[in-house]
Design a protein around this motif. Structure first.
Motif, mmCIF file in Angstrom:
data_model
loop_
_atom_site.group_PDB
_atom_site.id
_atom_site.type_symbol
_atom_site.label_atom_id
_atom_site.label_comp_id
_atom_site.label_asym_id
_atom_site.label_seq_id
_atom_site.Cartn_x
_atom_site.Cartn_y
_atom_site.Cartn_z
ATOM 1 N N ALA A 1 10.070 -12.620 33.542
ATOM 2 C CA ALA A 1 10.047 -11.505 32.587
ATOM 3 C C ALA A 1 11.074 -10.438 32.934
ATOM 4 C CB ALA A 1 8.654 -10.891 32.548
ATOM 5 N N SER A 2 11.547 -10.418 34.207
ATOM 6 C CA SER A 2 12.510 -9.390 34.611
ATOM 7 C C SER A 2 13.957 -9.792 34.335
ATOM 8 C CB SER A 2 12.344 -9.072 36.103
ATOM 9 O OG SER A 2 12.635 -10.211 36.881
ATOM 10 N N ALA A 3 14.172 -11.037 33.893
ATOM 11 C CA ALA A 3 15.532 -11.474 33.554
ATOM 12 C C ALA A 3 15.900 -10.977 32.155
ATOM 13 C CB ALA A 3 15.620 -12.989 33.597
ATOM 14 N N GLU A 4 17.189 -10.768 31.952
ATOM 15 C CA GLU A 4 17.677 -10.303 30.657
ATOM 16 C C GLU A 4 18.502 -11.388 29.990
ATOM 17 O OE1 GLU A 4 19.207 -6.193 30.300
ATOM 18 O OE2 GLU A 4 19.009 -6.152 32.483
ATOM 19 N N VAL A 5 18.333 -11.497 28.683
ATOM 20 C CA VAL A 5 19.163 -12.413 27.911
ATOM 21 C C VAL A 5 20.275 -11.600 27.263
ATOM 22 C CG1 VAL A 5 19.252 -14.036 25.993
ATOM 23 C CG2 VAL A 5 17.259 -13.993 27.492
ATOM 24 N N ARG A 6 21.503 -11.926 27.603
ATOM 25 C CA ARG A 6 22.656 -11.201 27.056
ATOM 26 C C ARG A 6 23.467 -12.140 26.172
ATOM 27 N NH1 ARG A 6 24.261 -6.640 30.503
ATOM 28 N NH2 ARG A 6 22.907 -6.499 32.329
ATOM 29 N N LYS A 7 23.784 -11.681 24.984
ATOM 30 C CA LYS A 7 24.673 -12.437 24.112
ATOM 31 C C LYS A 7 26.049 -11.796 24.187
ATOM 32 C CE LYS A 7 21.764 -14.648 20.659
ATOM 33 N NZ LYS A 7 21.532 -14.838 19.204
ATOM 34 N N GLY A 8 26.997 -12.564 24.704
ATOM 35 C CA GLY A 8 28.321 -11.993 24.854
ATOM 36 C C GLY A 8 29.367 -13.052 25.103
ATOM 37 N N ILE A 9 30.485 -12.633 25.670
ATOM 38 C CA ILE A 9 31.608 -13.519 25.936
ATOM 39 C C ILE A 9 31.996 -13.400 27.400
ATOM 40 C CG2 ILE A 9 32.465 -13.284 23.567
ATOM 41 C CD1 ILE A 9 34.616 -11.369 24.652
ATOM 42 N N ASP A 10 32.889 -14.273 27.834
ATOM 43 C CA ASP A 10 33.449 -14.214 29.181
ATOM 44 C C ASP A 10 34.891 -13.730 29.085
ATOM 45 O OD1 ASP A 10 31.115 -15.106 30.270
ATOM 46 O OD2 ASP A 10 31.773 -17.179 30.530
ATOM 47 N N ALA A 11 35.158 -12.593 29.710
ATOM 48 C CA ALA A 11 36.495 -11.999 29.646
ATOM 49 C C ALA A 11 37.046 -11.788 31.052
ATOM 50 C CB ALA A 11 36.456 -10.667 28.899
ATOM 51 N N VAL A 12 38.219 -12.342 31.315
ATOM 52 C CA VAL A 12 38.891 -12.143 32.604
ATOM 53 C C VAL A 12 40.090 -11.234 32.377
ATOM 54 C CG1 VAL A 12 40.105 -13.213 34.524
ATOM 55 C CG2 VAL A 12 38.143 -14.365 33.508
ATOM 56 N N ILE A 13 40.121 -10.141 33.105
ATOM 57 C CA ILE A 13 41.237 -9.200 33.034
ATOM 58 C C ILE A 13 42.286 -9.614 34.057
ATOM 59 C CG2 ILE A 13 41.946 -6.807 33.397
ATOM 60 C CD1 ILE A 13 38.994 -6.056 32.652
ATOM 61 N N ALA A 14 43.505 -9.829 33.596
ATOM 62 C CA ALA A 14 44.618 -10.139 34.496
ATOM 63 C C ALA A 14 45.500 -8.890 34.558
ATOM 64 C CB ALA A 14 45.410 -11.341 33.991
ATOM 65 N N LEU A 15 45.417 -8.182 35.676
ATOM 66 C CA LEU A 15 46.085 -6.884 35.804
ATOM 67 C C LEU A 15 47.313 -6.991 36.699
ATOM 68 C CD1 LEU A 15 46.197 -3.816 35.381
ATOM 69 C CD2 LEU A 15 44.581 -3.574 37.294
ATOM 70 N N ASP A 16 48.438 -6.613 36.156
ATOM 71 C CA ASP A 16 49.715 -6.596 36.879
ATOM 72 C C ASP A 16 49.719 -5.408 37.849
ATOM 73 O OD1 ASP A 16 52.335 -6.600 37.733
ATOM 74 O OD2 ASP A 16 53.219 -6.622 35.732
ATOM 75 N N VAL A 17 49.901 -5.686 39.140
ATOM 76 C CA VAL A 17 49.974 -4.607 40.132
ATOM 77 C C VAL A 17 51.316 -4.639 40.862
ATOM 78 C CG1 VAL A 17 47.483 -4.384 40.481
ATOM 79 C CG2 VAL A 17 48.766 -6.044 41.852
ATOM 80 N N SER A 18 52.336 -5.162 40.208
ATOM 81 C CA SER A 18 53.668 -5.197 40.812
ATOM 82 C C SER A 18 54.246 -3.787 40.866
ATOM 83 C CB SER A 18 54.600 -6.114 40.021
ATOM 84 O OG SER A 18 54.732 -5.657 38.687
ATOM 85 N N ASN A 19 55.299 -3.619 41.655
ATOM 86 C CA ASN A 19 55.909 -2.292 41.823
ATOM 87 C C ASN A 19 56.392 -1.698 40.509
ATOM 88 O OD1 ASN A 19 55.532 -1.986 44.587
ATOM 89 N ND2 ASN A 19 57.409 -3.090 45.099
ATOM 90 N N SER A 20 56.788 -2.554 39.562
ATOM 91 C CA SER A 20 57.281 -2.034 38.278
ATOM 92 C C SER A 20 56.191 -1.299 37.507
ATOM 93 C CB SER A 20 57.839 -3.180 37.418
ATOM 94 O OG SER A 20 56.818 -4.115 37.111
ATOM 95 N N MET A 21 54.914 -1.558 37.848
ATOM 96 C CA MET A 21 53.812 -0.880 37.160
ATOM 97 C C MET A 21 53.649 0.564 37.627
ATOM 98 S SD MET A 21 52.313 -2.809 34.858
ATOM 99 C CE MET A 21 50.589 -2.342 34.712
ATOM 100 N N THR A 22 54.406 0.962 38.639
ATOM 101 C CA THR A 22 54.363 2.367 39.069
ATOM 102 C C THR A 22 55.354 3.217 38.281
ATOM 103 O OG1 THR A 22 56.016 2.005 40.819
ATOM 104 C CG2 THR A 22 53.701 1.686 41.399
ATOM 105 N N ALA A 23 56.137 2.603 37.395
ATOM 106 C CA ALA A 23 57.118 3.340 36.580
ATOM 107 C C ALA A 23 56.403 4.375 35.710
ATOM 108 C CB ALA A 23 57.911 2.372 35.713
ATOM 109 N N THR A 24 57.093 5.477 35.441
ATOM 110 C CA THR A 24 56.467 6.599 34.741
ATOM 111 C C THR A 24 57.045 6.830 33.341
ATOM 112 O OG1 THR A 24 58.009 8.103 35.870
ATOM 113 C CG2 THR A 24 55.850 7.775 36.882
ATOM 114 N N ASP A 25 57.520 5.733 32.696
ATOM 115 C CA ASP A 25 57.975 5.917 31.316
ATOM 116 C C ASP A 25 56.794 6.101 30.368
ATOM 117 O OD1 ASP A 25 57.230 3.332 31.834
ATOM 118 O OD2 ASP A 25 58.916 2.386 30.804
ATOM 119 N N VAL A 26 55.567 5.845 30.862
ATOM 120 C CA VAL A 26 54.341 6.287 30.192
ATOM 121 C C VAL A 26 53.569 7.112 31.219
ATOM 122 C CG1 VAL A 26 54.203 4.349 28.589
ATOM 123 C CG2 VAL A 26 53.134 4.134 30.825
#
Length: 333
Positions: free
Chosen positions: A83-108
């Motif tokens: 009774a303590s388990a939850e049923v969730r209806k959803g999807i599986d989403a994997v976030i692929a995040l770029d952490v290369s040095n170019s992501m430190t650029a400040t054009d945004v």
């Protein structure tokens, strides 16, 4: 759900039971041989007339049985409360995040990576019934967090992502997609999607083919691009100035929109040029609005009733009995 053991590795301790029994048998045989060598049988019998071999073996059997019960109790037998388990209806989403040095650029502003983190932490809050995974990549791709409904942990991993996490620099989008796909459960019928967050600056020629292969497996890739077409310089952490290439020219990192659009289109996904968080989240959620969301039994919040006391109590009773059982014979008056 079935009865289970929290620490099944404790069962390995049961291998000590036959070992202890064998050592006891060896001890008894050694004791008999030694007795024969040290004197006359009648004299030995007279000296040991009050000792009861049978009671000694009963005491050992009580101890050995108590030891086995102790091993089982360490495994912590338990039964989940369904009774303590939850049923969730959803999807599986994997976030692929770029952490290369170019992501430190400040054009945004405040930087590509910081804006990406702001987007993702807000997006995770908008996906309460979905399982989230995280892959970080630069010159290599690593699974930072497997698929989970623990969204607070997901946000923590996202917020702490940085170029220092990946020793080899570069941007291997193809490897990031493969690593993200590996996070999905094989045979799962839930909708699978990869959210690729990057500036797209890569020389990975296999990225598009990888995306096309994933599309055949039913994986949707939505791409989020950061940066500008004109580009920006990258901070060199050693010199604290603009990063330069081997020829001494200042490196300018530019958003590769063409590749990101192709990756998304080839998998029936969408491309978003990230400038503001709210509309980007709305676009992403709209992509998942009409997909088939399969039910998932979330056991992360299950309450378990433990039964180790059912083993500890008889173990303690057996040890108590063993303590008070004498190995001496009753002597007739």
């Amino acid at each position: 759900m079935n009865f289970q053991y929290q620490y099944p590795e404790a069962f390995w301790l049961l291998l000590l039971v036959p070992l202890i029994a064998l050592l006891y048998v060896v001890y008894i045989l050694w004791q008999k041989r030694t007795t024969k060598r040290i004197g006359e049988p009648k004299l030995i019998a007279a000296l040991t007339k009050n000792h009861s071999p049978l009671k000694s073996r009963i005491k050992f059997a009580l101890f050995l049985f108590a030891f086995a019960l102790g091993c089982l109790s360490l495994a912590n037998p338990r039964k989940p409360d369904d009774a303590s388990a939850e049923v969730r209806k959803g999807i599986d989403a994997v976030i692929a995040l770029d952490v290369s040095n170019s992501m430190t650029a400040t054009d945004v502003q405040p930087s590509r990576l910081l804006l990406a983190q702001k987007l993702l932490t807000s997006l995770i809050d908008k996906m309460p019934n979905d399982r989230i995974g995280l892959v970080v990549f630069a010159g290599n791709a690593y699974t930072q967090m497997p698929l989970s409904t623990d969204h607070e942990a997901a946000k923590l991993f996202v917020s702490t992502a940085s170029p220092e996490m990946v020793p080899e620099q570069g941007t291997v989008i193809g490897d990031a997609l493969l690593q993200s796909n590996a996070a999905f459960e094989e045979g799962s019928q839930r909708f699978k999607t990869i959210i690729l967050v990057t500036d797209g600056e890569t020389h990975d020629e296999d990225a598009l083919k990888t995306a096309q292969d994933l599309a055949k497996k039913g994986v949707m890739i939505n791409t989020v691009g950061l940066g500008s077409a004109s580009g920006s310089t990258i901070l060199d952490t050693l010199t604290h100035g603009a990063k330069k290439d081997e020829s001494g020219q200042v490196v300018v990192s530019k958003l590769n929109e063409d590749l990101l659009q192709q990756l998304a289109t080839s998998t029936h996904g969408t491309y978003i040029h990230l400038e503001a968080v709210a509309p980007a989240i709305a676009t992403l959620l709209d992509q998942y609005k009409n997909v088939d969301k399969k039910a998932l039994l979330d056991t992360s919040g299950l309450y378990y009733e433990s039964f180790y006391w059912w083993l500890v109590l008889p173990m303690a009773l057996l040890l108590l009995v063993e303590l008070f059982v004498s190995d001496r014979k009753k002597v007739s008056a």
